[in-house]
Design a protein around this motif. Structure first.
Motif, PDB file in Angstrom:
ATOM      1  N   MET A   1       0.849  -1.172   0.000  1.00 37.11           N
ATOM      2  CA  MET A   1       0.000   0.000   0.000  1.00 37.11           C
ATOM      3  C   MET A   1       0.894   1.234   0.000  1.00 37.11           C
ATOM      4  SD  MET A   1      -2.767   1.077   2.889  1.00 37.11           S
ATOM      5  CE  MET A   1      -4.302   0.778   2.086  1.00 37.11           C
ATOM      6  N   PRO A   2       0.718   2.137  -0.956  1.00 31.55           N
ATOM      7  CA  PRO A   2       1.571   3.329  -1.003  1.00 31.55           C
ATOM      8  C   PRO A   2       1.258   4.268   0.155  1.00 31.55           C
ATOM      9  CG  PRO A   2      -0.048   3.388  -2.784  1.00 31.55           C
ATOM     10  CD  PRO A   2      -0.219   2.085  -2.071  1.00 31.55           C
ATOM     11  N   SER A   3       2.289   4.920   0.648  1.00 35.62           N
ATOM     12  CA  SER A   3       2.079   5.867   1.738  1.00 35.62           C
ATOM     13  C   SER A   3       1.536   7.183   1.191  1.00 35.62           C
ATOM     14  CB  SER A   3       3.387   6.100   2.494  1.00 35.62           C
ATOM     15  OG  SER A   3       4.323   6.683   1.629  1.00 35.62           O
ATOM     16  N   GLU A   4       0.847   7.888   2.071  1.00 32.89           N
ATOM     17  CA  GLU A   4       0.315   9.197   1.698  1.00 32.89           C
ATOM     18  C   GLU A   4       1.469  10.176   1.494  1.00 32.89           C
ATOM     19  OE1 GLU A   4      -2.977  10.275   1.401  1.00 32.89           O
ATOM     20  OE2 GLU A   4      -3.424   8.146   1.419  1.00 32.89           O
ATOM     21  N   PRO A   5       1.373  11.060   0.526  1.00 35.76           N
ATOM     22  CA  PRO A   5       2.428  12.064   0.376  1.00 35.76           C
ATOM     23  C   PRO A   5       2.437  12.990   1.590  1.00 35.76           C
ATOM     24  CG  PRO A   5       0.645  12.454  -1.195  1.00 35.76           C
ATOM     25  CD  PRO A   5       0.331  11.194  -0.461  1.00 35.76           C
ATOM     26  N   SER A   6       3.615  13.365   2.014  1.00 36.01           N
ATOM     27  CA  SER A   6       3.703  14.232   3.184  1.00 36.01           C
ATOM     28  C   SER A   6       3.260  15.642   2.820  1.00 36.01           C
ATOM     29  CB  SER A   6       5.125  14.258   3.732  1.00 36.01           C
ATOM     30  OG  SER A   6       5.979  14.893   2.818  1.00 36.01           O
ATOM     31  N   ASN A   7       2.632  16.282   3.775  1.00 38.31           N
ATOM     32  CA  ASN A   7       2.198  17.659   3.606  1.00 38.31           C
ATOM     33  C   ASN A   7       3.271  18.536   4.233  1.00 38.31           C
ATOM     34  OD1 ASN A   7       0.989  20.142   3.703  1.00 38.31           O
ATOM     35  ND2 ASN A   7      -0.979  19.388   4.417  1.00 38.31           N
ATOM     36  N   ASP A   8       3.976  19.304   3.421  1.00 39.53           N
ATOM     37  CA  ASP A   8       5.094  20.106   3.922  1.00 39.53           C
ATOM     38  C   ASP A   8       4.682  21.062   5.034  1.00 39.53           C
ATOM     39  OD1 ASP A   8       6.943  18.915   2.302  1.00 39.53           O
ATOM     40  OD2 ASP A   8       6.962  20.516   0.808  1.00 39.53           O
ATOM     41  N   THR A   9       3.430  21.552   5.018  1.00 40.23           N
ATOM     42  CA  THR A   9       3.027  22.503   6.049  1.00 40.23           C
ATOM     43  C   THR A   9       2.857  21.828   7.404  1.00 40.23           C
ATOM     44  OG1 THR A   9       0.668  22.286   5.568  1.00 40.23           O
ATOM     45  CG2 THR A   9       1.885  24.014   4.386  1.00 40.23           C
ATOM     46  N   GLU A  10       2.773  20.502   7.447  1.00 41.65           N
ATOM     47  CA  GLU A  10       2.670  19.760   8.704  1.00 41.65           C
ATOM     48  C   GLU A  10       4.032  19.310   9.212  1.00 41.65           C
ATOM     49  OE1 GLU A  10      -0.045  19.305  10.676  1.00 41.65           O
ATOM     50  OE2 GLU A  10      -0.894  20.729   9.270  1.00 41.65           O
ATOM     51  N   GLN A  11       5.068  19.612   8.485  1.00 40.31           N
ATOM     52  CA  GLN A  11       6.417  19.207   8.861  1.00 40.31           C
ATOM     53  C   GLN A  11       6.869  19.973  10.105  1.00 40.31           C
ATOM     54  OE1 GLN A  11       9.263  20.143   5.845  1.00 40.31           O
ATOM     55  NE2 GLN A  11      10.902  19.025   6.824  1.00 40.31           N
ATOM     56  N   TRP A  12       7.486  19.254  11.056  1.00 43.96           N
ATOM     57  CA  TRP A  12       8.031  19.874  12.258  1.00 43.96           C
ATOM     58  C   TRP A  12       9.505  20.190  12.042  1.00 43.96           C
ATOM     59  CZ3 TRP A  12       5.059  21.480  16.157  1.00 43.96           C
ATOM     60  CH2 TRP A  12       3.769  20.963  16.246  1.00 43.96           C
ATOM     61  N   LEU A  13       9.904  21.411  12.369  1.00 40.46           N
ATOM     62  CA  LEU A  13      11.274  21.868  12.162  1.00 40.46           C
ATOM     63  C   LEU A  13      11.949  22.192  13.493  1.00 40.46           C
ATOM     64  CD1 LEU A  13      10.541  24.412   9.278  1.00 40.46           C
ATOM     65  CD2 LEU A  13      11.230  22.028   9.056  1.00 40.46           C
ATOM     66  N   THR A  14      13.235  21.971  13.547  1.00 35.95           N
ATOM     67  CA  THR A  14      14.026  22.382  14.703  1.00 35.95           C
ATOM     68  C   THR A  14      14.166  23.903  14.690  1.00 35.95           C
ATOM     69  OG1 THR A  14      16.130  22.285  13.533  1.00 35.95           O
ATOM     70  CG2 THR A  14      15.363  20.234  14.605  1.00 35.95           C
ATOM     71  N   SER A  15      14.706  24.459  15.753  1.00 37.14           N
ATOM     72  CA  SER A  15      14.948  25.904  15.801  1.00 37.14           C
ATOM     73  C   SER A  15      15.881  26.346  14.675  1.00 37.14           C
ATOM     74  CB  SER A  15      15.540  26.326  17.145  1.00 37.14           C
ATOM     75  OG  SER A  15      14.573  26.257  18.144  1.00 37.14           O
ATOM     76  N   ALA A  16      16.922  25.572  14.438  1.00 38.07           N
ATOM     77  CA  ALA A  16      17.878  25.930  13.376  1.00 38.07           C
ATOM     78  C   ALA A  16      17.194  25.914  12.011  1.00 38.07           C
ATOM     79  CB  ALA A  16      19.063  24.980  13.390  1.00 38.07           C
ATOM     80  N   GLU A  17      16.362  24.903  11.767  1.00 37.50           N
ATOM     81  CA  GLU A  17      15.656  24.813  10.488  1.00 37.50           C
ATOM     82  C   GLU A  17      14.634  25.939  10.350  1.00 37.50           C
ATOM     83  OE1 GLU A  17      15.757  19.963   9.873  1.00 37.50           O
ATOM     84  OE2 GLU A  17      14.214  20.866  11.160  1.00 37.50           O
ATOM     85  N   ALA A  18      13.921  26.228  11.439  1.00 39.71           N
ATOM     86  CA  ALA A  18      12.936  27.308  11.410  1.00 39.71           C
ATOM     87  C   ALA A  18      13.617  28.655  11.180  1.00 39.71           C
ATOM     88  CB  ALA A  18      12.135  27.331  12.704  1.00 39.71           C
ATOM     89  N   ALA A  19      14.742  28.867  11.834  1.00 40.20           N
ATOM     90  CA  ALA A  19      15.486  30.114  11.656  1.00 40.20           C
ATOM     91  C   ALA A  19      15.943  30.267  10.205  1.00 40.20           C
ATOM     92  CB  ALA A  19      16.687  30.150  12.603  1.00 40.20           C
ATOM     93  N   ARG A  20      16.436  29.190   9.639  1.00 35.30           N
ATOM     94  CA  ARG A  20      16.864  29.222   8.245  1.00 35.30           C
ATOM     95  C   ARG A  20      15.680  29.544   7.337  1.00 35.30           C
ATOM     96  NH1 ARG A  20      20.187  25.455   8.741  1.00 35.30           N
ATOM     97  NH2 ARG A  20      18.750  23.718   8.543  1.00 35.30           N
TER      98      ARG A  20
END
Length: 80
Positions: free
Chosen positions: A1-20
């Protein structure tokens, strides 16, 4: 069964990733957290460092949208 495509807006980011993503320094995010400003974040589930949802970063940027320099000056005065 194929997995659902990820929704980028639901992605959790670290502080460093969020800052970038926001084009700021990680220290800026920390300062905003201390002063009750900036995007929403979580430290749920025993996370040692905050995590930011991509959609909350988008909303934070959208909230700061202005259409002229007078609005921008007013927005920045109110952020102090």
């Amino acid at each position: 069964m194929p997995s659902e495509p990820s929704n980028d807006t639901e992605q959790w980011l670290t502080s460093a990733e969020a800052a970038r993503f926001l084009s700021v320094q990680p220290d800026t995010l920390q300062k905003w957290r201390r002063h009750g400003r900036g995007p929403d974040y979580t430290t749920a589930l025993g996370l040692r460092s905050p995590r930011y949802r991509r959609r909350d970063l988008d909303a934070f940027m959208q909230d700061g949208m202005v259409s002229n320099t007078t609005q921008a000056a007013s927005y920045h005065r109110n952020q102090r």
